[in-house]
Write a protein that holds these residues in place. Structure first.
Motif, PDB file in Angstrom:
ATOM      1  N   SER A 162     -36.193   0.471  32.448  1.00  0.00           N
ATOM      2  CA  SER A 162     -36.454  -0.627  33.341  1.00  0.00           C
ATOM      3  C   SER A 162     -35.815  -1.868  32.954  1.00  0.00           C
ATOM      4  O   SER A 162     -35.333  -2.160  31.823  1.00  0.00           O
ATOM      5  N   ILE A 163     -35.413  -2.788  33.738  1.00  0.00           N
ATOM      6  CA  ILE A 163     -34.929  -4.039  33.351  1.00  0.00           C
ATOM      7  C   ILE A 163     -35.864  -4.851  32.336  1.00  0.00           C
ATOM      8  O   ILE A 163     -35.353  -5.700  31.341  1.00  0.00           O
ATOM      9  N   TRP A 164     -36.998  -4.707  32.497  1.00  0.00           N
ATOM     10  CA  TRP A 164     -38.088  -5.188  31.778  1.00  0.00           C
ATOM     11  C   TRP A 164     -38.168  -4.481  30.250  1.00  0.00           C
ATOM     12  O   TRP A 164     -38.373  -5.457  29.311  1.00  0.00           O
ATOM     13  N   ASP A 165     -37.596  -3.356  30.138  1.00  0.00           N
ATOM     14  CA  ASP A 165     -37.379  -2.657  28.792  1.00  0.00           C
ATOM     15  C   ASP A 165     -36.312  -3.171  28.094  1.00  0.00           C
ATOM     16  O   ASP A 165     -36.544  -3.566  27.067  1.00  0.00           O
ATOM     17  N   THR A 166     -35.137  -3.699  28.771  1.00  0.00           N
ATOM     18  CA  THR A 166     -33.944  -4.194  28.320  1.00  0.00           C
ATOM     19  C   THR A 166     -34.422  -5.686  27.969  1.00  0.00           C
ATOM     20  O   THR A 166     -34.185  -6.109  26.751  1.00  0.00           O
ATOM     21  N   PHE A 167     -35.197  -6.387  28.813  1.00  0.00           N
ATOM     22  CA  PHE A 167     -35.085  -7.861  28.554  1.00  0.00           C
ATOM     23  C   PHE A 167     -36.227  -8.148  27.433  1.00  0.00           C
ATOM     24  O   PHE A 167     -36.029  -9.063  26.587  1.00  0.00           O
ATOM     25  N   THR A 168     -37.277  -7.259  27.164  1.00  0.00           N
ATOM     26  CA  THR A 168     -38.364  -7.466  26.295  1.00  0.00           C
ATOM     27  C   THR A 168     -37.403  -7.044  24.830  1.00  0.00           C
ATOM     28  O   THR A 168     -38.198  -7.589  23.801  1.00  0.00           O
ATOM     29  N   LYS A 169     -36.375  -6.557  24.724  1.00  0.00           N
ATOM     30  CA  LYS A 169     -35.881  -6.354  23.576  1.00  0.00           C
ATOM     31  C   LYS A 169     -34.947  -7.453  23.126  1.00  0.00           C
ATOM     32  O   LYS A 169     -34.421  -7.265  22.084  1.00  0.00           O
ATOM     33  N   ASN A 204     -42.151 -12.172  20.774  1.00  0.00           N
ATOM     34  CA  ASN A 204     -41.404 -11.040  20.758  1.00  0.00           C
ATOM     35  C   ASN A 204     -42.392 -10.008  21.044  1.00  0.00           C
ATOM     36  O   ASN A 204     -41.994  -8.855  20.612  1.00  0.00           O
ATOM     37  N   HIS A 205     -43.350 -10.105  21.735  1.00  0.00           N
ATOM     38  CA  HIS A 205     -44.125  -9.124  22.430  1.00  0.00           C
ATOM     39  C   HIS A 205     -43.377  -8.034  23.158  1.00  0.00           C
ATOM     40  O   HIS A 205     -42.174  -8.392  23.860  1.00  0.00           O
ATOM     41  N   HIS A 206     -43.703  -6.938  23.378  1.00  0.00           N
ATOM     42  CA  HIS A 206     -43.177  -6.168  24.061  1.00  0.00           C
ATOM     43  C   HIS A 206     -44.194  -4.988  24.746  1.00  0.00           C
ATOM     44  O   HIS A 206     -45.525  -5.200  24.476  1.00  0.00           O
ATOM     45  N   ALA A 207     -43.838  -3.976  25.649  1.00  0.00           N
ATOM     46  CA  ALA A 207     -44.729  -3.311  26.335  1.00  0.00           C
ATOM     47  C   ALA A 207     -44.786  -1.724  26.100  1.00  0.00           C
ATOM     48  O   ALA A 207     -45.137  -1.028  27.092  1.00  0.00           O
ATOM     49  N   GLY A 241     -33.286 -17.217  34.988  1.00  0.00           N
ATOM     50  CA  GLY A 241     -33.192 -16.242  33.929  1.00  0.00           C
ATOM     51  C   GLY A 241     -34.278 -16.127  33.034  1.00  0.00           C
ATOM     52  O   GLY A 241     -34.624 -15.573  31.884  1.00  0.00           O
ATOM     53  N   LEU A 242     -35.588 -16.698  33.373  1.00  0.00           N
ATOM     54  CA  LEU A 242     -36.895 -16.599  32.494  1.00  0.00           C
ATOM     55  C   LEU A 242     -37.487 -15.238  32.659  1.00  0.00           C
ATOM     56  O   LEU A 242     -38.290 -14.869  31.658  1.00  0.00           O
ATOM     57  N   HIS A 243     -37.308 -14.518  33.664  1.00  0.00           N
ATOM     58  CA  HIS A 243     -37.614 -13.122  33.749  1.00  0.00           C
ATOM     59  C   HIS A 243     -36.723 -12.106  33.953  1.00  0.00           C
ATOM     60  O   HIS A 243     -35.342 -12.646  33.782  1.00  0.00           O
ATOM     61  N   ALA A 244     -36.998 -10.932  33.798  1.00  0.00           N
ATOM     62  CA  ALA A 244     -35.897  -9.975  33.674  1.00  0.00           C
ATOM     63  C   ALA A 244     -34.958 -10.008  35.154  1.00  0.00           C
ATOM     64  O   ALA A 244     -35.810 -10.109  35.926  1.00  0.00           O
ATOM     65  N   PRO A 245     -33.681  -9.681  35.169  1.00  0.00           N
ATOM     66  CA  PRO A 245     -32.916  -9.149  34.038  1.00  0.00           C
ATOM     67  C   PRO A 245     -32.307 -10.441  33.434  1.00  0.00           C
ATOM     68  O   PRO A 245     -31.386 -10.233  32.796  1.00  0.00           O
ATOM     69  N   GLY A 246     -32.805 -11.569  33.745  1.00  0.00           N
ATOM     70  CA  GLY A 246     -32.337 -12.561  32.824  1.00  0.00           C
ATOM     71  C   GLY A 246     -30.942 -13.419  33.294  1.00  0.00           C
ATOM     72  O   GLY A 246     -30.443 -14.167  32.379  1.00  0.00           O
ATOM     73  N   LYS A 247     -30.676 -13.121  34.646  1.00  0.00           N
ATOM     74  CA  LYS A 247     -29.413 -13.884  35.071  1.00  0.00           C
ATOM     75  C   LYS A 247     -29.796 -15.377  35.226  1.00  0.00           C
ATOM     76  O   LYS A 247     -30.972 -15.721  35.970  1.00  0.00           O
ATOM     77  N   PHE A 298     -50.079  -7.023  29.423  1.00  0.00           N
ATOM     78  CA  PHE A 298     -48.597  -7.872  29.230  1.00  0.00           C
ATOM     79  C   PHE A 298     -48.177  -8.978  30.201  1.00  0.00           C
ATOM     80  O   PHE A 298     -47.959  -8.455  31.342  1.00  0.00           O
ATOM     81  N   GLU A 299     -48.400 -10.146  29.852  1.00  0.00           N
ATOM     82  CA  GLU A 299     -48.246 -11.209  30.888  1.00  0.00           C
ATOM     83  C   GLU A 299     -46.678 -11.584  30.901  1.00  0.00           C
ATOM     84  O   GLU A 299     -46.299 -12.663  30.737  1.00  0.00           O
ATOM     85  N   TRP A 300     -45.848 -10.727  31.214  1.00  0.00           N
ATOM     86  CA  TRP A 300     -44.436 -10.873  31.468  1.00  0.00           C
ATOM     87  C   TRP A 300     -43.898 -11.923  30.368  1.00  0.00           C
ATOM     88  O   TRP A 300     -43.995 -11.398  29.023  1.00  0.00           O
ATOM     89  N   ALA A 301     -43.279 -12.800  30.428  1.00  0.00           N
ATOM     90  CA  ALA A 301     -42.751 -13.453  29.449  1.00  0.00           C
ATOM     91  C   ALA A 301     -43.490 -14.320  28.699  1.00  0.00           C
ATOM     92  O   ALA A 301     -43.232 -14.825  27.349  1.00  0.00           O
ATOM     93  N   GLU A 302     -44.640 -14.273  28.736  1.00  0.00           N
ATOM     94  CA  GLU A 302     -45.985 -14.862  28.053  1.00  0.00           C
ATOM     95  C   GLU A 302     -46.423 -14.067  27.118  1.00  0.00           C
ATOM     96  O   GLU A 302     -47.339 -14.473  26.377  1.00  0.00           O
ATOM     97  N   GLY A 303     -45.898 -12.568  27.262  1.00  0.00           N
ATOM     98  CA  GLY A 303     -46.627 -11.837  26.089  1.00  0.00           C
ATOM     99  C   GLY A 303     -48.067 -11.584  26.438  1.00  0.00           C
ATOM    100  O   GLY A 303     -48.500 -11.605  27.368  1.00  0.00           O
TER     101      GLY A 303
END
Length: 469
Positions: free
Chosen positions: A59-66, A74-77, A204-210, A432-437
């Protein structure tokens, strides 16, 4: 949550209405009536983990967290709360806490790994296991169809900026309705579309970061079209469905009585509160106070005004804080800014949001004034605070006070005639709280992310007492 914040704003503090003084009684669930729905909630990407298991696509969040620096620390889910493997244990906790309703979202990528086309049967089977477990425990399942985790394959084709997403989303909703509609009657089409448009495609603070304001209007329009179309598909395919959509809303106040601050507050309200509810009610986009929104007209096709409309059974309101704004010459287009919380002595959550319980009353009254809304469900409300470990227990007194105060104001609105039919606490688990990790903890249940051990917090125990009266 957490919506298209213009910055983190906190407003004037209102003291708690709850008291231990003689003659002032504490709330209980019975005060809301025997038919009021009480539940808690999660979201797929925030809790499931197992991102590469059993045929799930990225998903876009898989990509964004990397991407380095997108998520705090640099937390991930990849594991998150391991709900994929521990859902039975967690649903047992829902029952132990005393809740009768459980909201969870479906991962589009787990069902249709490429976004369209080939169905992943193992994904279907997983969600059927959750539904069956809920029903066996006497829990009413609530499905959220889209909670931000768009398949990356669709983002590669333009994502929410591409009008074709109306067709992609329709295929996905149809599949879900056919697979789960015989057993699930409670449905939420979109979760906080404003956050998708604002945080995902503008800041751009959340996925997909546009990034770019030019993305905002087409994304808003396509989300609004999908919101209504998803409702129509569910109505056609699910017998006796109870259909809604979930909007993050905040009471907006001007910083002063100056006309320019009042106009700034009206613009903020149009974006944060009116933008997705009014089109579905047949009122169009709120360009009356924010002419910038007239730019959506160039993305409208013949018949779109009618396609935006759907008669939802309920509207899910998600409220966490209120917003105070003032005019700003340094913010083109919006011409406003939030008033910084640190310049005022206000109580804050761990997210930096104001604790403003009367704000939920004000936003309920505002939405209750729409003639086309049949019922309101508080589909998210909660708070992140620092948890204190003491004698092997987790003391979260501030969270308990938060729930008491906010529920007092929900009851106040209900007694004044607002059609509030339920409350889903955010959230069942720390997650996992999105951009806050993983730092902000919203859960009624504490999760040790190293061992995956669950511990019910004092706030969870408080809810059990509250629900049992």
């Amino acid at each position: 949550m957490k919506d298209f914040n213009f910055g983190h704003t906190e407003a004037l503090h209102v003291p708690s209405l709850m008291s231990d003084e003689p003659g002032i009684e504490k709330l209980s669930a019975a005060d809301f009536g025997k038919d009021f729905r009480w539940g808690t909630a999660t979201a797929a990407f925030q809790v499931e983990g197992a991102l590469a298991d059993d045929g799930r696509g990225p998903s876009i969040w898989d990509t964004f967290t990397k991407q380095k620096g997108k998520i705090k620390n640099n937390h991930h889910a990849e594991i998150a709360c391991d709900f994929y493997n521990r859902y039975e244990e967690d649903l047992d906790l829902v029952v132990a806490l005393g809740f009768k309703e459980f909201r969870f979202s479906l991962s589009w990528s787990r069902i249709l790994p490429a976004g369209t086309g080939q169905v992943n049967q193992k994904g279907i089977d997983f969600y059927n296991r959750i539904i069956d477990k809920c029903l066996a425990l006497g829990i009413e399942p609530w499905i959220t169809l889209y909670h931000w985790d768009l398949p990356q394959a669709l983002e590669d084709r333009g994502g929410w900026k591409n009008r074709d997403i109306v067709d992609w989303f329709s295929e996905y909703v149809t599949r879900c309705a056919l697979e789960f509609g015989a057993k699930v009657k409670n449905w939420i089409v979109l979760n906080e579309p404003m956050a998708v448009a604002g945080l995902g495609y503008t800041t751009g603070l959340h996925a997909p970061g546009k990034k770019g304001l030019f993305n905002f209007l087409p994304v808003v329009h396509h989300l609004a079209l999908c919101q209504a179309e998803g409702g129509r598909i569910l109505r056609a395919n699910v017998d006796k469905a109870y259909i809604g959509t979930a909007l993050s809303c905040s009471h907006v106040q001007p910083f002063s009585t100056k006309p320019r601050d009042i106009r700034a507050a009206q613009r903020a309200d149009a974006i944060m509160n009116r933008l997705f509810i009014e089109p579905t009610l047949g009122l169009g986009y709120p360009s009356d106070v924010f002419p910038f929104l007239k730019g959506i007209n160039k993305f409208m096709k013949p018949g779109d005004a009618e396609k935006l409309v759907f008669d939802f059974d309920f509207i899910g309101l998600q409220n966490y804080f209120r917003v105070i704004v003032r005019h700003s010459y340094f913010a083109p287009v919006l011409w406003l800014e939030e008033v910084p919380a640190k310049k005022r002595n206000v109580p804050l959550t761990a997210m930096g949001w104001e604790v403003a319980p009367d704000g939920i009353y004000e936003i309920l009254k505002q939405f209750g004034s729409y003639k086309g809304i049949k019922e309101i469900i508080i589909s998210e409300n909660g708070a992140a605070f620092e948890d204190i470990f003491q004698n092997e227990e987790i003391k979260d007194t501030r969270r308990i006070q938060f729930f008491e105060d906010y529920l007092t104001h929900v009851l106040r609105a209900k007694k004044e005639g607002v059609k509030v039919g339920g409350y889903l606490a955010w959230s069942l688990l720390d997650n996992f709280e999105w951009a806050e990790g993983y730092h902000p903890r919203f859960g009624l249940v504490y999760v040790n992310y190293e061992t995956q051990q669950r511990t019910v917090k004092d706030s969870g125990k408080w809810f059990t007492r509250f629900l049992r009266g």
